[in-house]
Design an enzyme around this catalytic site. Structure first.
Site, PDB file in Angstrom:
ATOM      1  N   ASN A   7       0.887  -1.167   0.000  1.00 22.22           N
ATOM      2  CA  ASN A   7       0.000   0.000   0.000  1.00 22.22           C
ATOM      3  C   ASN A   7       0.922   1.214   0.000  1.00 22.22           C
ATOM      4  OD1 ASN A   7      -1.847   2.004   0.423  1.00 22.22           O
ATOM      5  ND2 ASN A   7      -2.788   1.073   2.227  1.00 22.22           N
ATOM      6  N   ARG A  93      -2.516  -1.983  -3.579  1.00 21.40           N
ATOM      7  CA  ARG A  93      -3.774  -1.296  -3.338  1.00 21.40           C
ATOM      8  C   ARG A  93      -3.793  -0.006  -4.152  1.00 21.40           C
ATOM      9  NH1 ARG A  93      -5.381   2.854   1.135  1.00 21.40           N
ATOM     10  NH2 ARG A  93      -7.586   3.017   0.670  1.00 21.40           N
ATOM     11  N   HIS A 182     -13.501   2.169  -0.389  1.00 21.08           N
ATOM     12  CA  HIS A 182     -13.511   1.077   0.606  1.00 21.08           C
ATOM     13  C   HIS A 182     -14.048  -0.221  -0.003  1.00 21.08           C
ATOM     14  CE1 HIS A 182     -14.050   4.120   4.184  1.00 21.08           C
ATOM     15  NE2 HIS A 182     -12.752   3.834   4.009  1.00 21.08           N
ATOM     16  N   GLY A 212     -14.331   3.509   9.969  1.00 19.17           N
ATOM     17  CA  GLY A 212     -12.987   3.762  10.501  1.00 19.17           C
ATOM     18  C   GLY A 212     -12.801   5.260  10.577  1.00 19.17           C
ATOM     19  N   ASN A 213     -11.596   5.738  10.329  1.00 16.79           N
ATOM     20  CA  ASN A 213     -11.408   7.186  10.238  1.00 16.79           C
ATOM     21  C   ASN A 213     -12.193   7.737   9.060  1.00 16.79           C
ATOM     22  OD1 ASN A 213     -10.114   9.051  11.873  1.00 16.79           O
ATOM     23  ND2 ASN A 213      -8.219   7.845  11.707  1.00 16.79           N
ATOM     24  N   ARG A 243     -13.873  14.365   8.037  1.00 12.77           N
ATOM     25  CA  ARG A 243     -14.668  14.777   6.862  1.00 12.77           C
ATOM     26  C   ARG A 243     -16.129  14.949   7.246  1.00 12.77           C
ATOM     27  NH1 ARG A 243     -12.618   9.782   3.901  1.00 12.77           N
ATOM     28  NH2 ARG A 243     -10.430  10.268   3.546  1.00 12.77           N
ATOM     29  N   GLY A 332     -12.412   0.210  12.466  1.00  8.23           N
ATOM     30  CA  GLY A 332     -12.042   0.417  13.880  1.00  8.23           C
ATOM     31  C   GLY A 332     -13.233   0.740  14.772  1.00  8.23           C
ATOM     32  N   GLU A 387      -8.370  -5.918   4.530  1.00 12.64           N
ATOM     33  CA  GLU A 387      -8.207  -5.516   3.135  1.00 12.64           C
ATOM     34  C   GLU A 387      -6.949  -6.122   2.517  1.00 12.64           C
ATOM     35  OE1 GLU A 387      -9.006  -1.594   4.848  1.00 12.64           O
ATOM     36  OE2 GLU A 387      -9.767  -1.023   2.891  1.00 12.64           O
TER      37      GLU A 387
HETATM   38  P1  ADP Z   1      -8.566   3.861   9.267  1.00 13.73           P
HETATM   39  O1  ADP Z   1      -9.709   4.391   8.472  1.00 13.73           O
HETATM   40  O2  ADP Z   1      -7.511   4.866   9.547  1.00 13.73           O
HETATM   41  O3  ADP Z   1      -8.064   2.505   8.794  1.00 13.73           O
HETATM   42  P2  ADP Z   1      -9.540   2.363  11.550  1.00 13.73           P
HETATM   43  O4  ADP Z   1     -10.405   1.391  10.825  1.00 13.73           O
HETATM   44  O5  ADP Z   1      -8.318   1.861  12.201  1.00 13.73           O
HETATM   45  O6  ADP Z   1      -9.218   3.639  10.684  1.00 13.73           O
HETATM   46  O7  ADP Z   1     -10.467   3.048  12.669  1.00 13.73           O
HETATM   47  C1  ADP Z   1     -10.028   4.126  13.424  1.00 13.73           C
HETATM   48  C2  ADP Z   1     -11.141   4.523  14.374  1.00 13.73           C
HETATM   49  O8  ADP Z   1     -11.506   3.395  15.182  1.00 13.73           O
HETATM   50  C3  ADP Z   1     -10.758   5.637  15.334  1.00 13.73           C
HETATM   51  O9  ADP Z   1     -11.795   6.596  15.403  1.00 13.73           O
HETATM   52  C4  ADP Z   1     -10.659   4.911  16.667  1.00 13.73           C
HETATM   53  O10 ADP Z   1     -10.986   5.744  17.728  1.00 13.73           O
HETATM   54  C5  ADP Z   1     -11.707   3.833  16.500  1.00 13.73           C
HETATM   55  N1  ADP Z   1     -11.521   2.772  17.497  1.00 13.73           N
HETATM   56  C6  ADP Z   1     -10.514   1.892  17.599  1.00 13.73           C
HETATM   57  N2  ADP Z   1     -10.676   1.121  18.707  1.00 13.73           N
HETATM   58  C7  ADP Z   1     -11.827   1.550  19.314  1.00 13.73           C
HETATM   59  C8  ADP Z   1     -12.546   1.163  20.489  1.00 13.73           C
HETATM   60  N3  ADP Z   1     -12.107   0.187  21.279  1.00 13.73           N
HETATM   61  N4  ADP Z   1     -13.689   1.826  20.763  1.00 13.73           N
HETATM   62  C9  ADP Z   1     -14.149   2.815  19.980  1.00 13.73           C
HETATM   63  N5  ADP Z   1     -13.512   3.214  18.857  1.00 13.73           N
HETATM   64  C10 ADP Z   1     -12.375   2.604  18.531  1.00 13.73           C
END
Ligand code: ADP
Length: 401
Positions: A7, A93, A182, A212-213, A243, A332, A387
């Protein structure tokens, strides 16, 4: 054989090495701060006995070529790769494949040209991907490079879902339409959901929520994407870390006319300073959960907006699909935040969506699981996304012909 997944970003390359007989990731790592005075190299790997090891180094990595060279050297030194001839494929990717790529593609000059052609649609991502692809081809000409696009899974959307209601020429002359992102994650969790439901994917109607983010929702009918929440770019749709998601375009007009915004300022505002961070100053959902629990009103509003928007999409996609076998939470937040899942599904009992509070709250549960109650007609599933594994498997499949 093994499959290396890359990636490549503008200044970093993340990677994973998979063994194709059991699809175990035997190494993963990162080369970061390419082009800066001090680069960063991280590697985790499994030895023959399955014990895990890690290493970390700092040294200058001037170019992507030096980065990929370094990755191969690290993999060799750790013993997980003896020779590049062990690589069946290198899977890359790629965020944006435009409207051309519905499936992964083995890289040749025309594929490189097509990825270059859509740089205006993904200026932050496609140039970094191209750097990785070109270096991999030059360094290892005997190993096929395969590109797997975040947009590909959404190419089955009908025009009613992918067109914007603006004059036709913007679509035909400038390719302004909805693409969706995604896709690799939505496709992966859809396949896993079908396995959990015990049905072939092409008989499943699903709503998949990658939170996720970045965050997006997808409506899947008979295994194929029919709608998704991200659009021309990943800005449309759900409330995200930084965003805004959906917004009245007249807000942009107002900002330009009355507050002196230009294109760059709008880009910064809506892509980097909005969403959760704009609403409450923080974009980590763990922290927001804690702040809200302690009575912080802005954090509570951020959670409220996030789950309100999620529920709207669940409702809209339910209406589009007519019948839903399962709703899938991933990413996440989707995998970890019981509160977001609870509030997104609250009050949807009449649609057959009822959570089992204990299963949803359980902190002991990890991995793929059902969190809906036994009586709920619609299964609600939590499925950790992967992924990289999806890219590795699709790349292997592509080179097998
Ligand atoms: P990215 O899009 O960067 O791959 P991720 O899928 O890793 O992001 O998700 C990141 C998000 O997941 C962040 O907002 C983080 O706070 C949230 N997150 C991770 N663990 C937890 C948890 N235990 N409880 C609530 N939110 C979480």
């Amino acid at each position: 054989m093994k499959v290396l997944v890359l990636n490549s970003g503008s200044s970093s390359i993340k990677y994973q090495l998979f063994r194709d007989q059991d699809w175990v990731a035997i190494a993963s790592g990162l080369v970061a701060r390419i082009g800066e005075a001090e680069g960063e190299i991280k590697l985790n790997w499994l030895d023959d006995q399955g014990a895990s090891h890690s290493s970390q180094e700092s040294l200058p990595i001037p170019t992507h070529q030096a980065g990929i060279d370094r990755i191969i050297r690290s993999l060799r030194e750790s013993g997980v790769l003896t020779d590049v001839a062990e690589l069946a494929a290198i899977g890359h990717r790629v965020v944006h494949g435009g409207a051309r790529f519905k499936h992964p593609a083995i890289v040749d000059d025309s594929v490189v040209a097509a990825i270059r052609e859509v740089i205006p649609l993904a200026p932050l991502h496609n140039p970094g991907h191209l750097a990785g692809i070109e270096v991999a081809r030059a360094l290892f000409p005997s190993v096929p490079s395969v590109v797997v696009f975040d947009t590909a899974f959404h190419q089955t959307m009908p025009p009613t879902a992918y067109r914007y209601a603006i004059p036709e020429s913007f679509y035909s002359e400038h390719r302004i339409r909805r693409y969706g992102f995604h896709g690799t994650s939505h496709h992966y969790v859809a396949k896993r959901a079908a396995a959990m439901l015990g049905k072939p994917l092409d008989q499943c109607n699903l709503i998949t929520l990658h939170l996720g983010n970045g965050a997006s929702a997808t409506a899947i009918r008979a295994g194929q994407c029919i709608d998704t929440s991200m659009g021309l770019t990943p800005l449309e749709g759900l409330v995200m870390g930084t965003r805004s998601g959906d917004i009245d375009p007249a807000v942009l007009i107002y900002l330009c006319k009355h507050l002196g915004f230009d294109a760059d300022a709008l880009d910064r505002l809506f892509n980097r300073q909005s969403g959760l961070v704009g609403l409450c100053g923080v974009n980590d959902m763990r922290e927001i959960d804690q702040l809200a629990a302690a009575g912080d009103e802005r954090a509570e509003l951020a959670i409220g907006l996030t789950t309100h928007r999620l529920k709207k999409y669940i409702g809209a996609y339910y209406a589009e699909l007519g019948r839903v076998d399962a709703i899938v939470f991933t990413g996440g937040i989707g995998e970890n935040s019981a509160e977001i899942r609870r509030r997104a599904c609250e009050g949807l009992e009449r649609l057959g969506i009822t959570l089992d509070a204990e299963a949803n709250d359980s902190r002991a549960s990890r991995g793929e699981r059902r969190i809906s109650s036994a009586s709920g007609e619609v299964k609600v599933l939590v499925i950790p996304t992967n992924e990289e594994l999806e890219i590795a498997q699709q790349s292997r499949l592509a080179v097998m012909g």
